[in-house]
Design a protein around this motif. Structure first.
Motif, short mmCIF file in Angstrom:
data_model
loop_
_atom_site.label_atom_id
_atom_site.label_comp_id
_atom_site.label_asym_id
_atom_site.label_seq_id
_atom_site.Cartn_x
_atom_site.Cartn_y
_atom_site.Cartn_z
N ILE A 1 -117.25 48.11 -73.93
CA ILE A 1 -115.13 48.66 -73.49
C ILE A 1 -114.26 47.38 -73.47
CG2 ILE A 1 -113.39 49.43 -72.14
CD1 ILE A 1 -116.56 51.56 -71.43
N PHE A 2 -113.67 46.99 -74.33
CA PHE A 2 -113.28 45.10 -74.15
C PHE A 2 -111.76 45.55 -72.35
CE2 PHE A 2 -109.36 42.57 -74.94
CZ PHE A 2 -110.30 41.46 -75.30
N GLN B 1 -112.47 45.50 -81.98
CA GLN B 1 -111.49 46.32 -81.29
C GLN B 1 -110.47 45.08 -80.71
OE1 GLN B 1 -113.80 46.72 -77.60
NE2 GLN B 1 -115.09 47.99 -78.35
N LEU B 2 -110.96 44.16 -81.00
CA LEU B 2 -109.74 42.87 -80.99
C LEU B 2 -109.61 43.40 -82.20
CD1 LEU B 2 -111.00 40.29 -79.92
CD2 LEU B 2 -109.35 40.76 -78.97
N GLU B 3 -110.07 43.37 -83.13
CA GLU B 3 -108.82 43.16 -84.87
C GLU B 3 -107.77 44.66 -84.92
OE1 GLU B 3 -112.09 41.69 -87.63
OE2 GLU B 3 -112.24 43.77 -87.44
N LEU B 4 -108.88 46.02 -84.43
CA LEU B 4 -107.93 47.01 -84.22
C LEU B 4 -107.10 47.08 -83.21
CD1 LEU B 4 -110.25 49.85 -85.79
CD2 LEU B 4 -107.98 48.63 -86.80
N LEU B 5 -106.40 46.21 -82.51
CA LEU B 5 -105.50 45.71 -80.77
C LEU B 5 -106.31 46.67 -80.22
CD1 LEU B 5 -102.19 46.22 -83.06
CD2 LEU B 5 -103.52 43.90 -82.31
N ILE B 6 -107.45 47.12 -79.67
CA ILE B 6 -108.18 47.48 -78.78
C ILE B 6 -108.21 49.34 -78.93
CG2 ILE B 6 -108.13 47.72 -76.57
CD1 ILE B 6 -107.73 45.04 -76.66
N ILE B 7 -106.45 49.77 -78.71
CA ILE B 7 -106.50 51.68 -78.41
C ILE B 7 -106.94 52.19 -79.68
CG2 ILE B 7 -105.29 53.32 -77.79
CD1 ILE B 7 -106.52 51.93 -75.36
N LEU C 1 -127.15 36.39 -86.28
CA LEU C 1 -126.86 35.85 -84.97
C LEU C 1 -125.75 35.42 -85.47
CD1 LEU C 1 -129.77 35.25 -82.35
CD2 LEU C 1 -128.45 37.02 -82.96
N GLU C 2 -125.60 34.86 -86.73
CA GLU C 2 -124.49 34.39 -87.28
C GLU C 2 -123.10 34.69 -87.77
OE1 GLU C 2 -124.58 30.04 -86.84
OE2 GLU C 2 -125.82 30.93 -85.75
N TYR C 3 -123.75 36.27 -87.75
CA TYR C 3 -123.08 37.05 -88.96
C TYR C 3 -121.20 36.58 -87.35
CZ TYR C 3 -120.26 41.35 -90.01
OH TYR C 3 -119.87 42.53 -91.01
N LEU C 4 -120.99 36.78 -86.95
CA LEU C 4 -119.13 36.52 -86.31
C LEU C 4 -118.95 35.14 -86.81
CD1 LEU C 4 -119.82 38.20 -83.46
CD2 LEU C 4 -118.63 38.95 -85.25
N LYS C 5 -119.95 34.47 -87.19
CA LYS C 5 -118.79 33.01 -87.69
C LYS C 5 -118.61 33.57 -88.96
CE LYS C 5 -121.97 29.92 -84.39
NZ LYS C 5 -122.96 29.07 -84.62
N THR C 6 -119.53 34.67 -90.31
CA THR C 6 -119.14 34.40 -91.27
C THR C 6 -118.50 35.59 -91.87
OG1 THR C 6 -120.91 34.79 -91.70
CG2 THR C 6 -120.65 32.76 -92.38
N ARG C 7 -118.16 35.97 -90.18
CA ARG C 7 -117.21 37.68 -91.41
C ARG C 7 -115.84 37.62 -91.47
NH1 ARG C 7 -114.78 41.25 -87.77
NH2 ARG C 7 -115.15 43.70 -87.88
N SER C 8 -115.51 38.75 -92.57
CA SER C 8 -113.93 38.10 -92.82
C SER C 8 -113.53 39.33 -91.81
CB SER C 8 -114.04 38.72 -94.47
OG SER C 8 -115.06 40.22 -94.34
N ILE C 9 -112.39 39.55 -91.95
CA ILE C 9 -111.46 40.21 -90.61
C ILE C 9 -111.57 41.76 -91.46
CG2 ILE C 9 -109.34 40.42 -92.14
CD1 ILE C 9 -107.94 39.72 -89.00
N PHE C 10 -111.27 42.50 -90.86
CA PHE C 10 -111.34 43.67 -90.70
C PHE C 10 -113.07 44.23 -91.61
CE2 PHE C 10 -106.76 43.60 -90.48
CZ PHE C 10 -107.36 43.97 -89.55
N GLY C 11 -114.47 43.34 -91.46
CA GLY C 11 -115.58 43.77 -92.39
C GLY C 11 -116.29 44.88 -91.74
#
Length: 107
Positions: free
Chosen positions: A18-19, A46-52, A92-102
């Motif tokens: 929960i952000f 959560q950050l990409e979708l502005l949390i709520i 464990l490297e996924y977030l380094k290469t993940r595209s936005i709105f993956g």
């Protein structure tokens, strides 16, 4: 920020995000890299979708899948946000290469 709380994590789960917090049921889970990676994927979503809006979409998708499958666990596992997190939690490297709105690739 990781918080240990057996009261805030729902029965049947060991972690919830929960952000901006990751709540874990047990202290020893702080060293579980796969679980933490799973939860950090949720933080990014959560950050990409502005949390709520994340929680709104998550809830709507869960209800739709629950009505379709009539199975709580199956509905949960098929939410696009969960599919992305489960399928990539061991990378464990996924977030380094993940595209936005993956997560959109998991609908």
């Amino acid at each position: 920020m990781v918080v240990i709380s057996s009261f805030l994590v729902p029965k049947g789960y060991v972690g919830i995000t929960i952000f901006p917090f990751v709540f874990l049921k047990y202290d020893h889970l702080k060293t579980n890299a796969v679980l933490l990676n799973h939860e950090h994927i949720h933080l990014r979503q959560q950050l990409e979708l502005l949390i709520i809006p994340f929680y709104v979409f998550y809830g709507i998708e869960f209800v739709i899948r629950l009505l379709k499958t009539k199975n709580w666990n199956e509905a949960y596992r098929n939410i696009s946000f969960e599919k992305e997190a489960y399928q990539n939690e061991r990378n464990l490297e996924y977030l380094k290469t993940r595209s936005i709105f993956g997560f959109k690739n998991y609908f």
